[in-house]
Write an enzyme that holds these catalytic residues in place. Structure first.
Site, mmCIF file in Angstrom:
data_model
loop_
_atom_site.group_PDB
_atom_site.id
_atom_site.type_symbol
_atom_site.label_atom_id
_atom_site.label_comp_id
_atom_site.label_asym_id
_atom_site.label_seq_id
_atom_site.Cartn_x
_atom_site.Cartn_y
_atom_site.Cartn_z
ATOM 1 N N PRO A 2 41.412 100.928 64.962
ATOM 2 C CA PRO A 2 39.933 99.955 65.041
ATOM 3 C C PRO A 2 39.086 100.694 64.939
ATOM 4 O O PRO A 2 38.823 101.937 65.991
ATOM 5 C CB PRO A 2 39.827 98.647 65.983
ATOM 6 C CG PRO A 2 41.801 98.723 66.543
ATOM 7 C CD PRO A 2 41.996 100.269 65.966
ATOM 8 N N GLU A 3 38.007 101.129 64.188
ATOM 9 C CA GLU A 3 36.428 101.636 64.052
ATOM 10 C C GLU A 3 35.762 100.377 63.901
ATOM 11 O O GLU A 3 35.560 99.703 63.392
ATOM 12 C CB GLU A 3 36.512 102.968 62.740
ATOM 13 C CG GLU A 3 37.374 104.059 63.713
ATOM 14 C CD GLU A 3 37.747 104.793 63.180
ATOM 15 O OE1 GLU A 3 36.153 105.563 63.135
ATOM 16 O OE2 GLU A 3 38.538 105.694 63.025
ATOM 17 N N LYS A 51 31.982 99.313 67.560
ATOM 18 C CA LYS A 51 32.736 98.767 68.173
ATOM 19 C C LYS A 51 33.089 97.836 68.900
ATOM 20 O O LYS A 51 34.630 97.522 69.795
ATOM 21 C CB LYS A 51 34.020 100.460 68.134
ATOM 22 C CG LYS A 51 33.825 101.241 67.389
ATOM 23 C CD LYS A 51 35.135 101.877 67.604
ATOM 24 C CE LYS A 51 33.909 103.612 68.561
ATOM 25 N NZ LYS A 51 35.597 103.916 68.613
ATOM 26 N N ARG A 266 40.390 112.269 70.786
ATOM 27 C CA ARG A 266 39.860 113.388 70.961
ATOM 28 C C ARG A 266 41.425 113.631 69.870
ATOM 29 O O ARG A 266 40.331 115.244 69.595
ATOM 30 C CB ARG A 266 40.138 113.885 72.193
ATOM 31 C CG ARG A 266 39.403 113.144 72.936
ATOM 32 C CD ARG A 266 39.732 113.232 74.523
ATOM 33 N NE ARG A 266 39.179 112.541 75.468
ATOM 34 C CZ ARG A 266 37.773 112.289 76.167
ATOM 35 N NH1 ARG A 266 37.359 113.877 75.618
ATOM 36 N NH2 ARG A 266 37.191 111.609 76.679
#
Ligand SMILES: [Zn+2]
Length: 296
Positions: A2-3, A51, A266
């Site tokens: 999800p972005e 978000k 990351r």
């Protein structure tokens, strides 16, 4: 993953399914809010901020205060919408939020964050966010001002920091940097045109907000939808050089407990040929031809 695009899409779907309807079933399957009874309240709206997903519920018939549900999908979270009573095609223990009204059921699974707040608290919970790339109030000048505010930080970390601009995750970070020919490990001050970077991010998220699959290349075939994200070791779709994968921080970290982070958060990618480091090129910088942007 999800972005901003998928969260805005989820907000629209929830809004279309439930806005104006009265909750017949409402379960918050998290210990802190498990006993809260939200039945009988009207769903006023569902909207995204970066978000984050906010579902606004009216005061109830007893006059109790309005409630805003604050949801973050984190890495695996999903919002599912189906007719009430339909058999779930996912493990029931993954459900964190169940809302049903007028024959429609919304289930949030594997949510990174779910809480019931009063509306002012909810506003504060998203108050740290920078301009929303998909917001009606998108402010590119303010986003760039924030982005370049710490010039020695890497551009990859700055793009993930939701306080700068809201909506970018590791997928768009990788794709935007590729399309702008920027090494995500370069310092912000080495990026020639941060405005173009932010503008491209907005265009990419906008183009994907109602698509079923995320595409940045213009090619919907599996394995060719994204330029570099998830393509480590494979040939660059533009030049054939093997794509690199490495770790690069981001997000607001400890300064922002409401912004879920995760080690998977990351991961970073680049094509060493299309995205040469400006930081190490030094004086050669001006002699390097930037990659073409025919696909952007
Ligand atoms: Zn390349």
């Amino acid at each position: 993953m999800p972005e901003g695009d998928s969260v805005h899409h989820a907000a629209r779907r929830v809004h279309d399914a439930l806005a104006g309807r009265v909750l017949e079933r409402a379960e918050l399957r998290v210990p802190r809010f498990a006993s809260i009874d939200l039945r009988g309240r009207t769903i006023e709206s569902a909207r995204a901020r970066g978000k984050h997903l906010l579902v606004v519920l009216s005061p109830d018939s007893l006059g109790r205060d309005p409630v805003t549900l604050h949801v973050h999908l984190k890495m695996e979270g999903r919002v599912r919408i189906h007719p009430s009573g339909e058999r779930w095609h996912f493990p029931a223990h993954t459900a964190r939020l169940v809302l049903a009204a007028d024959g429609v059921e919304v289930v949030g699974t594997e949510l990174g964050l779910l809480r019931a707040l009063d509306p002012a608290e909810a506003e504060r919970a998203v108050g740290h966010l920078g301009p929303d790339l998909l917001g009606a109030d998108w402010d590119p000048a303010e986003a760039v001002r924030r982005l370049v505010g710490r010039p020695r930080r890497t551009i990859g970390e700055a793009l993930l920091d939701q306080r700068n601009l809201a909506g970018i995750g590791t997928v768009y970070r990788a794709e935007v940097c590729f399309l702008r020919g920027v090494d995500p490990r370069d310092p912000v001050e080495a990026v020639e045109d941060p405005t173009a970077l932010a503008d491209l991010a907005r265009r990419l998220l906008s183009a994907n907000v109602s698509r079923a699959v995320r595409v940045t290349t213009g090619d919907t075939r599996p394995g060719r939808r994204l330029w570099v994200y998830g393509r480590e070791g494979k040939s660059c779709l533009r030049c054939g050089t093997p794509i690199e994968r490495f770790r690069l921080g981001g997000g607001a970290g400890a300064a922002d407990p409401d912004e879920p982070t995760d080690s998977l958060d990351r991961v970073a990618f680049r094509c060493p040929s299309c995205q040469p480091s400006r930081a190490t090129l030094g004086d050669l910088n001006g002699q390097i031809e930037p990659p073409s942007e025919e696909h952007s």
